[in-house]
Design a protein around this motif. Structure first.
Motif, PDB file in Angstrom:
ATOM      1  N   UNK A   1       0.812  -1.211   0.000  1.00 46.67           N
ATOM      2  CA  UNK A   1       0.000   0.000   0.000  1.00 46.67           C
ATOM      3  C   UNK A   1       0.844   1.259   0.000  1.00 46.67           C
ATOM      4  N   UNK A   2       1.950   1.243   0.741  1.00 47.88           N
ATOM      5  CA  UNK A   2       2.833   2.404   0.796  1.00 47.88           C
ATOM      6  C   UNK A   2       3.492   2.659  -0.555  1.00 47.88           C
ATOM      7  N   UNK A   3       3.878   1.595  -1.256  1.00 43.68           N
ATOM      8  CA  UNK A   3       4.491   1.736  -2.577  1.00 43.68           C
ATOM      9  C   UNK A   3       3.528   2.418  -3.546  1.00 43.68           C
ATOM     10  N   UNK A   4       2.289   1.956  -3.564  1.00 43.82           N
ATOM     11  CA  UNK A   4       1.299   2.546  -4.460  1.00 43.82           C
ATOM     12  C   UNK A   4       1.067   4.012  -4.099  1.00 43.82           C
ATOM     13  N   UNK A   5       0.979   4.291  -2.821  1.00 43.23           N
ATOM     14  CA  UNK A   5       0.753   5.667  -2.369  1.00 43.23           C
ATOM     15  C   UNK A   5       1.893   6.588  -2.804  1.00 43.23           C
ATOM     16  N   UNK A   6       3.133   6.171  -2.574  1.00 39.89           N
ATOM     17  CA  UNK A   6       4.282   7.008  -2.914  1.00 39.89           C
ATOM     18  C   UNK A   6       4.405   7.213  -4.421  1.00 39.89           C
ATOM     19  N   UNK A   7       4.140   6.168  -5.195  1.00 36.06           N
ATOM     20  CA  UNK A   7       4.249   6.299  -6.652  1.00 36.06           C
ATOM     21  C   UNK A   7       3.195   7.247  -7.203  1.00 36.06           C
TER      22      UNK A   7
ATOM     23  N   UNK B   1       1.385  12.585  -9.122  1.00 39.89           N
ATOM     24  CA  UNK B   1       0.583  13.789  -8.923  1.00 39.89           C
ATOM     25  C   UNK B   1       1.439  15.052  -8.943  1.00 39.89           C
ATOM     26  N   UNK B   2       2.670  14.968  -8.453  1.00 36.75           N
ATOM     27  CA  UNK B   2       3.554  16.129  -8.460  1.00 36.75           C
ATOM     28  C   UNK B   2       3.852  16.570  -9.894  1.00 36.75           C
ATOM     29  N   UNK B   3       3.945  15.604 -10.809  1.00 37.97           N
ATOM     30  CA  UNK B   3       4.278  15.924 -12.193  1.00 37.97           C
ATOM     31  C   UNK B   3       3.117  16.563 -12.950  1.00 37.97           C
TER      32      UNK B   3
ATOM     33  N   UNK C   1       4.547   5.507 -26.146  1.00 38.74           N
ATOM     34  CA  UNK C   1       5.513   4.396 -26.138  1.00 38.74           C
ATOM     35  C   UNK C   1       6.256   4.252 -24.813  1.00 38.74           C
ATOM     36  N   UNK C   2       6.564   5.380 -24.148  1.00 37.59           N
ATOM     37  CA  UNK C   2       7.228   5.291 -22.846  1.00 37.59           C
ATOM     38  C   UNK C   2       6.327   4.612 -21.819  1.00 37.59           C
ATOM     39  N   UNK C   3       5.037   4.907 -21.885  1.00 37.60           N
ATOM     40  CA  UNK C   3       4.076   4.283 -20.974  1.00 37.60           C
ATOM     41  C   UNK C   3       4.011   2.777 -21.215  1.00 37.60           C
ATOM     42  N   UNK C   4       4.062   2.375 -22.487  1.00 37.75           N
ATOM     43  CA  UNK C   4       4.007   0.950 -22.815  1.00 37.75           C
ATOM     44  C   UNK C   4       5.214   0.201 -22.254  1.00 37.75           C
ATOM     45  N   UNK C   5       6.392   0.765 -22.435  1.00 37.91           N
ATOM     46  CA  UNK C   5       7.613   0.101 -21.966  1.00 37.91           C
ATOM     47  C   UNK C   5       7.618  -0.027 -20.445  1.00 37.91           C
ATOM     48  N   UNK C   6       7.294   1.060 -19.765  1.00 39.36           N
ATOM     49  CA  UNK C   6       7.358   1.048 -18.300  1.00 39.36           C
ATOM     50  C   UNK C   6       6.270   0.175 -17.689  1.00 39.36           C
ATOM     51  N   UNK C   7       5.086   0.111 -18.327  1.00 39.03           N
ATOM     52  CA  UNK C   7       4.013  -0.737 -17.804  1.00 39.03           C
ATOM     53  C   UNK C   7       4.417  -2.208 -17.835  1.00 39.03           C
ATOM     54  N   UNK C   8       5.055  -2.627 -18.921  1.00 38.21           N
ATOM     55  CA  UNK C   8       5.478  -4.024 -19.006  1.00 38.21           C
ATOM     56  C   UNK C   8       6.545  -4.343 -17.963  1.00 38.21           C
ATOM     57  N   UNK C   9       7.350  -3.346 -17.581  1.00 36.60           N
ATOM     58  CA  UNK C   9       8.375  -3.569 -16.564  1.00 36.60           C
ATOM     59  C   UNK C   9       7.767  -3.818 -15.183  1.00 36.60           C
ATOM     60  N   UNK C  10       6.632  -3.180 -14.897  1.00 40.11           N
ATOM     61  CA  UNK C  10       6.002  -3.345 -13.587  1.00 40.11           C
ATOM     62  C   UNK C  10       5.698  -4.812 -13.316  1.00 40.11           C
ATOM     63  N   UNK C  11       5.269  -5.539 -14.357  1.00 37.79           N
ATOM     64  CA  UNK C  11       4.901  -6.941 -14.173  1.00 37.79           C
ATOM     65  C   UNK C  11       6.042  -7.891 -14.539  1.00 37.79           C
ATOM     66  N   UNK C  12       7.257  -7.379 -14.440  1.00 36.53           N
ATOM     67  CA  UNK C  12       8.438  -8.222 -14.625  1.00 36.53           C
ATOM     68  C   UNK C  12       9.223  -8.364 -13.331  1.00 36.53           C
TER      69      UNK C  12
ATOM     70  N   UNK D   1       6.681   4.057 -14.471  1.00 31.00           N
ATOM     71  CA  UNK D   1       5.386   4.010 -15.153  1.00 31.00           C
ATOM     72  C   UNK D   1       4.567   5.267 -14.879  1.00 31.00           C
ATOM     73  N   UNK D   2       4.506   5.697 -13.627  1.00 28.52           N
ATOM     74  CA  UNK D   2       3.693   6.868 -13.296  1.00 28.52           C
ATOM     75  C   UNK D   2       4.192   8.114 -14.022  1.00 28.52           C
ATOM     76  N   UNK D   3       5.508   8.232 -14.181  1.00 25.60           N
ATOM     77  CA  UNK D   3       6.055   9.382 -14.901  1.00 25.60           C
ATOM     78  C   UNK D   3       5.593   9.378 -16.355  1.00 25.60           C
ATOM     79  N   UNK D   4       5.644   8.208 -16.987  1.00 27.58           N
ATOM     80  CA  UNK D   4       5.223   8.106 -18.384  1.00 27.58           C
ATOM     81  C   UNK D   4       3.714   8.300 -18.527  1.00 27.58           C
ATOM     82  N   UNK D   5       2.951   7.768 -17.580  1.00 29.21           N
ATOM     83  CA  UNK D   5       1.490   7.876 -17.662  1.00 29.21           C
ATOM     84  C   UNK D   5       1.031   9.330 -17.585  1.00 29.21           C
ATOM     85  N   UNK D   6       1.745  10.138 -16.810  1.00 27.08           N
ATOM     86  CA  UNK D   6       1.398  11.552 -16.696  1.00 27.08           C
ATOM     87  C   UNK D   6       1.460  12.249 -18.048  1.00 27.08           C
ATOM     88  N   UNK D   7       2.396  11.846 -18.891  1.00 26.27           N
ATOM     89  CA  UNK D   7       2.557  12.482 -20.196  1.00 26.27           C
ATOM     90  C   UNK D   7       1.375  12.239 -21.122  1.00 26.27           C
ATOM     91  N   UNK D   8       0.586  11.188 -20.870  1.00 30.92           N
ATOM     92  CA  UNK D   8      -0.556  10.911 -21.742  1.00 30.92           C
ATOM     93  C   UNK D   8      -1.892  11.222 -21.076  1.00 30.92           C
TER      94      UNK D   8
END
Length: 456
Positions: free
Chosen positions: A61-67, A72-74, A101-112, A132-139
């Motif tokens: 839960x803490x990991x999700x909160x911090x990420x 949100x800061x971005x 594309x950055x979101x796609x790459x980072x999302x696949x890394x989360x489940x690796x 992933x959160x950094x890339x998701x903000x861009x879209x």
């Protein structure tokens, strides 16, 4: 003066009718791409981290909160930059074309992430999520803010927001069907391999749909170039968003829905695994909930378009109380009661999630009429900050509550723990529904007075 008002009225009517069906559906399809990656994490990330990666619930839960706080800061930064961006392809196009594309790459890394991670596993998981959160903000912010450029008609925005959420719900329906295979009882290693494969497939599809979504409405983006706002005008806009009662109502509504209403979905995986005895049944509950959400977003969206946004949202907030009560009282639990109660809960939730994006552009129109500058990127950034911070806080709260009720992963839970799990899943969304009803009672932008704002 009369000629000027007539010219503005003509321009307004022209813009109202200029959105073609292929553009309306194309833009809304972008929510499918965002929703399938967002909801994969929203619904399964804590479960994935605790039961497959091996992290304690509190750490997960803490990991999700911090990420999400980092995410949100971005958002205000991206919103501020977008308000001042001018390129040959538009204001938001560069963000989406780079971010997808950055979101796609980072999302696949989360489940690796490897199973049974060592003592530093929490930091590996946090690092992957931050990417992933950094890339998701861009879209996310640019796609959301595009709705304000597509139409200036309050009723049309309500219909467009409803259509967006239909695509969001379709994405979660696909996720629900897929989860039946991903979460089928099996060795942990096999489940994680299926998560990896699903993550790779979803990441590629999501990036392609996002690019196509922007491409379908690129002509609007090209005409919505940023302005060189001074720092003082940006500050005036920020002060307006904080002080205006309608702006505050939208922000509080977004916060309440993300913090409290979302808790029900977070608990479904645990409910299916530990009370029904088969975590794959979460797909059945999610599918039923998505059917309810599609119906709710369409019906409540029509109410919002024909009558008022506030009326539709107050109705949705009140509906949550009996809907969650049905789920709580459906004991002993079974697949049939899960399907029925999830569909009932999904109906009001569909309207609640959809209509925030119909209200936000109207607040921006009010800000433009008052401050004589337009800061839609900044306001959408503020709104997304609030929602993501609330979502992160919700994940942390849910993980903390799991610990408090005596939950232990991968073991049989006591009757008391299962009862408290039901309470958490039902009471918090009910409080959210009451909050939304009270908040929307203070919201004052109607279809009629919104039209008058456009002539100022």
């Amino acid at each position: 003066m009369g000629n000027l008002q007539n010219a503005r009225s003509s321009a307004t009517q022209a813009k109202k009718s200029s959105l073609r069906p292929v553009e309306r559906w194309g833009y809304a399809s972008g929510n499918f791409a965002k929703s399938i990656v967002w909801n994969t994490l929203e619904l399964f990330l804590i479960f994935y981290l605790t039961d497959l990666v091996g992290l304690p619930p509190r750490d997960a839960g803490l990991i999700v909160f911090l990420s999400l706080i980092w995410d949100a800061v971005l958002d205000p930064v991206i919103g501020f930059i977008a308000d001042r961006t001018t390129t040959p392809i538009g204001r938001y196009g560069p963000f989406l074309l780079i971010g997808a594309p950055l979101c796609a790459i980072s999302f696949s890394l989360v489940f690796s992430l490897p199973t049974a991670m060592a003592e530093h596993g929490m930091f590996w998981a946090l690092g992957a999520l931050l990417l992933f959160r950094s890339a998701y903000t861009l879209v996310d912010l640019p796609h959301n803010a595009l709705i304000a450029t597509l139409s200036n008609d309050s009723s049309e925005r309500a219909r467009l927001a409803s259509l967006r959420f239909v695509f969001s719900s379709l994405a979660v329906f696909v996720l629900a069907v897929s989860s039946y295979f991903i979460l089928s009882p099996d060795l942990i290693e096999h489940q994680q391999n299926r998560f990896r494969q699903f993550g790779l497939l979803v990441s590629v599809a999501s990036a392609a749909v996002l690019v196509a979504s922007w491409w379908s409405v690129r002509r609007f983006d090209r005409t919505a170039q940023g302005a060189n706002h001074s720092i003082s005008s940006q500050l005036r806009s920020l002060v307006f968003f904080i002080r205006d009662k309608d702006s505050r109502a939208v922000m509080l509504y977004a916060f309440s829905s993300a913090l409290l209403v979302s808790v029900f979905g977070k608990g479904l995986g645990y409910f299916a695994k530990y009370e029904l005895g088969n975590e794959a049944l979460v797909s059945v509950g999610l599918a039923a909930m998505m059917i309810g959400q599609i119906a709710g977003s369409i019906c409540l969206g029509r109410i919002a378009s024909r009558y008022e946004n506030a009326i539709a949202l107050k109705a949705a907030g009140l509906m949550l109380l009996p809907a969650t009560l049905v789920f709580f009282l459906s004991a002993p639990a079974s697949a049939a009661t899960l399907i029925g109660s999830c569909a009932v809960i999904g109906f009001p939730v569909g309207g609640i999630w959809a209509l925030v994006w119909a209200l936000a552009p109207n607040v921006v129109d009010k800000q433009q009429a008052t401050c004589h500058t337009r800061a839609e990127g900044s306001y959408f950034g503020i709104l997304i900050v609030i929602m993501k911070a609330a979502t992160g806080l919700s994940a942390f709260l849910f993980g903390w509550l799991l610990t408090q009720i005596g939950f232990e992963p991968n073991v049989q839970q006591s009757d008391a723990t299962l009862l408290w799990l039901r309470c958490v899943m039902c009471v918090l969304p009910s409080i959210g529904g009451i909050s939304i009803f009270l908040i929307m009672s203070t919201y004052g932008i109607t279809h009629a007075n919104h039209s008058s704002l456009l002539t100022k």
